[in-house]
Scaffold this motif. Structure first.
Motif, PDB file in Angstrom:
ATOM      1  N   THR A   7       0.830  -1.199   0.000  1.00  0.00           N
ATOM      2  CA  THR A   7       0.000   0.000   0.000  1.00  0.00           C
ATOM      3  C   THR A   7       0.862   1.245   0.000  1.00  0.00           C
ATOM      4  OG1 THR A   7      -1.712  -1.179   1.213  1.00  0.00           O
ATOM      5  CG2 THR A   7      -1.823   1.217   1.252  1.00  0.00           C
ATOM      6  N   GLN A   8       1.920   1.212   0.781  1.00  0.00           N
ATOM      7  CA  GLN A   8       2.838   2.350   0.850  1.00  0.00           C
ATOM      8  C   GLN A   8       3.502   2.578  -0.509  1.00  0.00           C
ATOM      9  OE1 GLN A   8       5.702   1.856   3.963  1.00  0.00           O
ATOM     10  NE2 GLN A   8       5.796   4.027   4.381  1.00  0.00           N
ATOM     11  N   ALA A   9       3.851   1.511  -1.204  1.00  0.00           N
ATOM     12  CA  ALA A   9       4.466   1.629  -2.531  1.00  0.00           C
ATOM     13  C   ALA A   9       3.485   2.275  -3.509  1.00  0.00           C
ATOM     14  CB  ALA A   9       4.895   0.259  -3.040  1.00  0.00           C
ATOM     15  N   LYS A  10       2.241   1.817  -3.501  1.00  0.00           N
ATOM     16  CA  LYS A  10       1.228   2.390  -4.394  1.00  0.00           C
ATOM     17  C   LYS A  10       0.982   3.861  -4.075  1.00  0.00           C
ATOM     18  CE  LYS A  10      -0.141  -1.152  -6.882  1.00  0.00           C
ATOM     19  NZ  LYS A  10       0.038  -1.189  -8.310  1.00  0.00           N
ATOM     20  N   THR A  11       0.976   4.195  -2.784  1.00  0.00           N
ATOM     21  CA  THR A  11       0.769   5.583  -2.367  1.00  0.00           C
ATOM     22  C   THR A  11       1.909   6.464  -2.862  1.00  0.00           C
ATOM     23  OG1 THR A  11      -0.421   4.837  -0.409  1.00  0.00           O
ATOM     24  CG2 THR A  11       0.419   7.079  -0.372  1.00  0.00           C
ATOM     25  N   GLU A  12       3.142   5.994  -2.727  1.00  0.00           N
ATOM     26  CA  GLU A  12       4.295   6.762  -3.196  1.00  0.00           C
ATOM     27  C   GLU A  12       4.230   6.962  -4.710  1.00  0.00           C
ATOM     28  OE1 GLU A  12       7.934   4.898  -1.929  1.00  0.00           O
ATOM     29  OE2 GLU A  12       8.134   6.288  -0.271  1.00  0.00           O
ATOM     30  N   GLN A  13       3.833   5.927  -5.429  1.00  0.00           N
ATOM     31  CA  GLN A  13       3.735   6.046  -6.880  1.00  0.00           C
ATOM     32  C   GLN A  13       2.677   7.082  -7.259  1.00  0.00           C
ATOM     33  OE1 GLN A  13       2.932   1.927  -7.652  1.00  0.00           O
ATOM     34  NE2 GLN A  13       5.024   1.519  -8.330  1.00  0.00           N
TER      35      GLN A  13
END
Length: 57
Positions: A7-13
């Motif tokens: 989720t954190q990766a998707k948010t950063e993207q």
């Protein structure tokens, strides 16, 4: 924990994409570069999580 990281990766993207688009719209090269950097961090985090998933399967 892994779902949180994904989720954190998707948010950063997503955050990076928004920054990049805003930077392009306003002609702000620094903001565009920050957006690309955020996207790259998200991509790297996502790749790490995919590798972890592949090893545990």
């Amino acid at each position: 924990m892994a779902a949180d990281e994904k989720t954190q990766a998707k948010t950063e993207q997503a955050k990076g994409k928004i920054k990049e688009v805003a930077g392009r719209a306003t002609g702000n090269e620094r903001l565009t570069a920050e957006g690309r950097a955020d996207q790259t961090k998200g991509d790297a985090r996502q790749a790490k999580e995919k590798a972890k998933d592949a090893l545990t399967d």
